[in-house]
Design an enzyme around this catalytic site. Structure first.
Site, PDB file in Angstrom:
ATOM      1  N   TYR A 267       0.829  -1.219   0.000  1.00  0.00           N
ATOM      2  CA  TYR A 267       0.000   0.000   0.000  1.00  0.00           C
ATOM      3  C   TYR A 267       0.861   1.266   0.000  1.00  0.00           C
ATOM      4  O   TYR A 267       0.442   2.297  -0.531  1.00  0.00           O
ATOM      5  CB  TYR A 267      -0.991  -0.023   1.170  1.00  0.00           C
ATOM      6  CG  TYR A 267      -1.906  -1.232   1.059  1.00  0.00           C
ATOM      7  CD1 TYR A 267      -2.869  -1.294   0.057  1.00  0.00           C
ATOM      8  CD2 TYR A 267      -1.751  -2.329   1.900  1.00  0.00           C
ATOM      9  CE1 TYR A 267      -3.667  -2.413  -0.104  1.00  0.00           C
ATOM     10  CE2 TYR A 267      -2.548  -3.447   1.757  1.00  0.00           C
ATOM     11  CZ  TYR A 267      -3.514  -3.494   0.749  1.00  0.00           C
ATOM     12  OH  TYR A 267      -4.289  -4.606   0.587  1.00  0.00           O
ATOM     13  N   GLU A 322     -17.015  -2.584  -5.875  1.00  0.00           N
ATOM     14  CA  GLU A 322     -16.687  -3.899  -5.307  1.00  0.00           C
ATOM     15  C   GLU A 322     -17.867  -4.830  -5.516  1.00  0.00           C
ATOM     16  O   GLU A 322     -19.000  -4.486  -5.223  1.00  0.00           O
ATOM     17  CB  GLU A 322     -16.352  -3.737  -3.803  1.00  0.00           C
ATOM     18  CG  GLU A 322     -16.152  -5.017  -3.041  1.00  0.00           C
ATOM     19  CD  GLU A 322     -15.109  -5.951  -3.644  1.00  0.00           C
ATOM     20  OE1 GLU A 322     -13.942  -5.550  -3.794  1.00  0.00           O
ATOM     21  OE2 GLU A 322     -15.481  -7.115  -3.972  1.00  0.00           O
ATOM     22  N   GLU A 365      -6.189  -3.800  -7.650  1.00  0.00           N
ATOM     23  CA  GLU A 365      -5.196  -4.790  -7.235  1.00  0.00           C
ATOM     24  C   GLU A 365      -5.873  -6.133  -7.403  1.00  0.00           C
ATOM     25  O   GLU A 365      -6.549  -6.610  -6.497  1.00  0.00           O
ATOM     26  CB  GLU A 365      -4.750  -4.525  -5.789  1.00  0.00           C
ATOM     27  CG  GLU A 365      -3.549  -5.347  -5.389  1.00  0.00           C
ATOM     28  CD  GLU A 365      -3.893  -6.793  -5.163  1.00  0.00           C
ATOM     29  OE1 GLU A 365      -3.854  -7.585  -6.152  1.00  0.00           O
ATOM     30  OE2 GLU A 365      -4.195  -7.144  -4.024  1.00  0.00           O
ATOM     31  N   GLU A 374      -5.615 -14.343 -11.684  1.00  0.00           N
ATOM     32  CA  GLU A 374      -6.874 -14.063 -10.973  1.00  0.00           C
ATOM     33  C   GLU A 374      -7.774 -13.181 -11.844  1.00  0.00           C
ATOM     34  O   GLU A 374      -8.598 -12.425 -11.359  1.00  0.00           O
ATOM     35  CB  GLU A 374      -6.584 -13.436  -9.598  1.00  0.00           C
ATOM     36  CG  GLU A 374      -5.939 -14.449  -8.658  1.00  0.00           C
ATOM     37  CD  GLU A 374      -5.653 -13.933  -7.261  1.00  0.00           C
ATOM     38  OE1 GLU A 374      -6.172 -12.867  -6.897  1.00  0.00           O
ATOM     39  OE2 GLU A 374      -4.892 -14.602  -6.544  1.00  0.00           O
TER      40      GLU A 374
HETATM   41  C1  LIG Z   1      -7.141  -9.090  -4.161  1.00  0.00           C
HETATM   42  S1  LIG Z   1      -8.605  -8.272  -3.629  1.00  0.00           S
HETATM   43  C2  LIG Z   1      -7.977  -6.671  -3.309  1.00  0.00           C
HETATM   44  C3  LIG Z   1      -8.898  -5.892  -2.431  1.00  0.00           C
HETATM   45  C4  LIG Z   1      -8.383  -4.538  -1.988  1.00  0.00           C
HETATM   46  N1  LIG Z   1      -8.151  -3.653  -3.109  1.00  0.00           N
HETATM   47  C5  LIG Z   1      -7.113  -4.686  -1.155  1.00  0.00           C
HETATM   48  O1  LIG Z   1      -6.045  -4.277  -1.628  1.00  0.00           O
HETATM   49  O2  LIG Z   1      -7.205  -5.209  -0.061  1.00  0.00           O
HETATM   50  C6  LIG Z   1      -9.479  -8.086  -5.140  1.00  0.00           C
HETATM   51  C7  LIG Z   1     -10.879  -7.548  -4.924  1.00  0.00           C
HETATM   52  O3  LIG Z   1     -11.465  -7.350  -6.189  1.00  0.00           O
HETATM   53  C8  LIG Z   1     -12.824  -7.759  -6.145  1.00  0.00           C
HETATM   54  N2  LIG Z   1     -13.199  -8.060  -7.528  1.00  0.00           N
HETATM   55  C9  LIG Z   1     -12.697  -9.028  -8.323  1.00  0.00           C
HETATM   56  N3  LIG Z   1     -13.260  -8.989  -9.529  1.00  0.00           N
HETATM   57  C10 LIG Z   1     -14.143  -7.961  -9.500  1.00  0.00           C
HETATM   58  C11 LIG Z   1     -15.039  -7.420 -10.464  1.00  0.00           C
HETATM   59  N4  LIG Z   1     -15.129  -7.942 -11.683  1.00  0.00           N
HETATM   60  N5  LIG Z   1     -15.771  -6.352 -10.104  1.00  0.00           N
HETATM   61  C12 LIG Z   1     -15.679  -5.807  -8.868  1.00  0.00           C
HETATM   62  N6  LIG Z   1     -14.857  -6.297  -7.911  1.00  0.00           N
HETATM   63  C13 LIG Z   1     -14.101  -7.355  -8.238  1.00  0.00           C
HETATM   64  C14 LIG Z   1     -12.811  -8.946  -5.204  1.00  0.00           C
HETATM   65  O4  LIG Z   1     -14.076  -9.203  -4.662  1.00  0.00           O
HETATM   66  C15 LIG Z   1     -11.814  -8.469  -4.175  1.00  0.00           C
HETATM   67  O5  LIG Z   1     -12.455  -7.746  -3.166  1.00  0.00           O
END
Ligand SMILES: C[S@@+](CC[C@H](N)C(=O)[O-])C[C@H]1O[C@@H](n2cnc3c(N)ncnc32)[C@H](O)[C@@H]1O
Length: 531
Positions: A267, A322, A365, A374
């Site tokens: 971060y 999200e 991210e 992913e």
């Molecule tokens: C690896 S996490 C990172 C979360 C946060 N940015 C952090 O750094 O802690 C990825 C996030 O992206 C969300 N996500 C994945 N694909 C998504 C999509 N197509 N639309 C919205 N959110 C998505 C997941 O639910 C998850 O909360």
């Protein structure tokens, strides 16, 4: 000689003793140092069958007593019979005790010095890489020439180490000490929880004489530096296969977000990258900026944008998008409690959200250990509809890379599933008992954002590696390097690793059949294209 399985232990080798649990028997009769006669080299059939019988008897007796382990003599040069006997008796159902085969680091064969690793490798291949076959490694006065050859052992199932007294030097005060290289190697072996056996103390040596050696090894063991915070975090994950997260398909749990959020590097790097980007936008004459944090989770990147905006003196309106409804609850709560007055929370999938306006900056991210695993490129390609034509993406680019890896334990863990599907799966792994036969870490796939042409995310790469030593390759270790913005990056590629970052472990692609390589031989990774 040896004791509890989970502690390093210093002992003194003596005769085979079989009275107590927790002791070790030296198998197949009593052997003296350097002697290699055993089941495999017996000249005629009757003595061969006699040896097999006595091996069977001793192993069964050891099992009956529940001894901690059995040390078998070094395999002969041609070890087919030795391996057959072990497979039939020792590694089958008769013996339930750990079997360690004694392997000297270097051995003399026909007047030439030969690396013991090759004998071990030949034997374990003949024994089908049975995980119950382990190594009792004997330190020799001379060590293999290169550190890479020596380090090969760190990936092997070395359970115990024999240090003969003649591997010691005598210091000015008359105390036994090990050479710098022996010492460094032993310290590395300690990381794999080996047990130590001292061998060769003169018969009837005074206790004080014995203690000098014991104290030396004990002091060396105690001199290991205390584990860093990162090492403490990582230790429970050493050499465990984990299924990669699927944040698009599954909803991550709060605990998973919490673990990421503790990362001391990620971060900080993001905030710095966002700060530079906002500065550039201001310098380009933009006044009211719009940032979209897509895949906002519980909000750490929203906090990063807000802090960067304050530092840059920028007016930024933020949308936090999200798709995990549970994380959205936390985002909304934080929005209210932490007075995120410039933030709007959107509980939708970024690929389908109808954004009210376009963004100067999209922050995400969504990276897996191998960059794209992913579904980062696909999701961001779907989200770039709401990016201004001169807008920026953080990250802007990520590149995956590969290197061959020796990992006896992980390969056996995959094999134990007994099906093809598990060999065709990639795993997230904190490699610990692993060895890299080459220093090459080669680039594989690259993705850039924005991807205005929406060019395909299908990729195919064929990469050639050259082994720098004889080695058995169990698969590939994969990494990513990610450019955030203006030279700021996060990386798990060993060549540019972000020190202290723990959000990602490497990925492991197992090979169904390990590849035995000689020094200088080439190995080509080639995935079959999906089209
Ligand atoms: C690896 S996490 C990172 C979360 C946060 N940015 C952090 O750094 O802690 C990825 C996030 O992206 C969300 N996500 C994945 N694909 C998504 C999509 N197509 N639309 C919205 N959110 C998505 C997941 O639910 C998850 O909360």
């Amino acid at each position: 000689m040896l004791s509890s399985p989970d502690r390093n232990f210093v002992g003194v080798a003596g005769d085979a003793r079989d009275q107590d649990n927790g002791r070790v028997m030296t198998g197949v009769g009593s052997l003296t140092k350097g002697e290699t006669k055993g089941v495999g080299e017996t000249p005629d059939e009757s003595s061969q069958s006699y040896c097999l019988q006595s091996l069977e008897q001793e192993l069964s007796w050891a099992s009956h007593l529940g001894v901690y382990g059995i040390i078998l003599p070094s395999p002969p040069n041609s070890c087919e019979l030795f391996a057959a006997a072990l497979s039939r008796i020792g590694l089958g159902s008769i013996c339930t005790t750990q079997l360690m085969v004694r392997i000297p680091l270097l051995r003399q064969v026909d007047g030439a010095e030969v690396d013991g690793w090759n004998s071990w490798n030949a034997l374990r291949l003949l024994c089908d890489q049975n995980p119950r076959l382990q190594v009792c490694l004997e330190l020799t006065e001379d060590l293999p020439e290169t550190d890479r050859e020596l380090h090969r052992w760190l990936a092997e199932p070395v359970r115990s180490v024999i240090i003969p007294t003649d591997a010691f030097l005598t210091n000015k005060q008359g105390f036994p000490v090990l050479s710098k290289r022996h010492k460094a190697f032993l310290l590395q072996l300690f990381r794999n929880k080996v047990q130590v056996i001292l061998q060769g103390l003169p018969e009837g040596a005074k206790e004080t004489e014995t203690e000098k050696y014991l104290h030396y090894v004990a002091r060396l063991f105690q001199s290991r530096p205390a584990p860093t915070a990162q090492e403490q975090f990582e230790t429970p994950y050493h050499d465990w296969l984990q299924a990669p997260l699927q944040p698009l398909q599954d909803n991550l749990e709060s605990q998973t977000y919490e673990t990421f959020e503790k990362d001391p590097v990620k971060y900080v790097q993001y905030e710095e990258a966002i700060h530079r980007c906002l500065q550039d936008k201001l310098a380009a004459g933009k006044k009211q900026l719009v940032a979209m944090v897509v895949g906002a989770g519980r909000g750490p990147l929203v906090v990063a944008v807000r802090s960067a905006a304050v530092r840059a003196g920028a007016q930024v309106k933020i949308w936090a998008v999200e798709k995990n409804p549970n994380a959205v609850v936390t985002l909304r709560h934080r929005c209210a409690v932490e007075e995120w007055t410039n933030v709007e929370v959107i509980g939708e999938d970024m690929r389908f959200w109808d954004a009210p306006r376009k963004a100067d900056l999209i922050v995400s991210e969504l990276l897996g250990s191998f960059g794209d695993n992913e579904l980062s490129p696909e999701c961001l390609d779907g989200a770039q509809r709401f990016l201004e034509p001169d807008g920026a993406c953080i990250p802007s680019k990520y590149t995956s890379s590969l290197t061959p890896v020796t990992t006896h334990k992980l390969w056996n863990d995959v094999k134990n599933y007994n099906d093809l599907a598990h060999f065709e799966t990639a795993y997230v792994v904190k490699f610990h008992q692993a060895f890299y036969p080459t220093s090459q870490v080669e680039k594989c796939f690259e993705f850039s954002h924005p991807n205005w042409e929406l060019s395909s995310n299908d990729r195919y790469a064929q990469i050639e590696f050259t082994s720098e030593v004889d080695a058995l390759v169990h698969g590939f270790a994969g990494y990513f390097h990610c450019e955030l913005y203006a030279g700021l990056s996060v990386s798990i590629n060993p060549e540019s690793y972000s020190e202290g970052m723990f959000s990602w472990f490497p990925i492991y692609f197992p090979l169904r059949t390990p590849v035995n390589l000689k020094r200088g031989e080439k190995l080509t990774s080639s995935g079959r294209p999906a089209w």
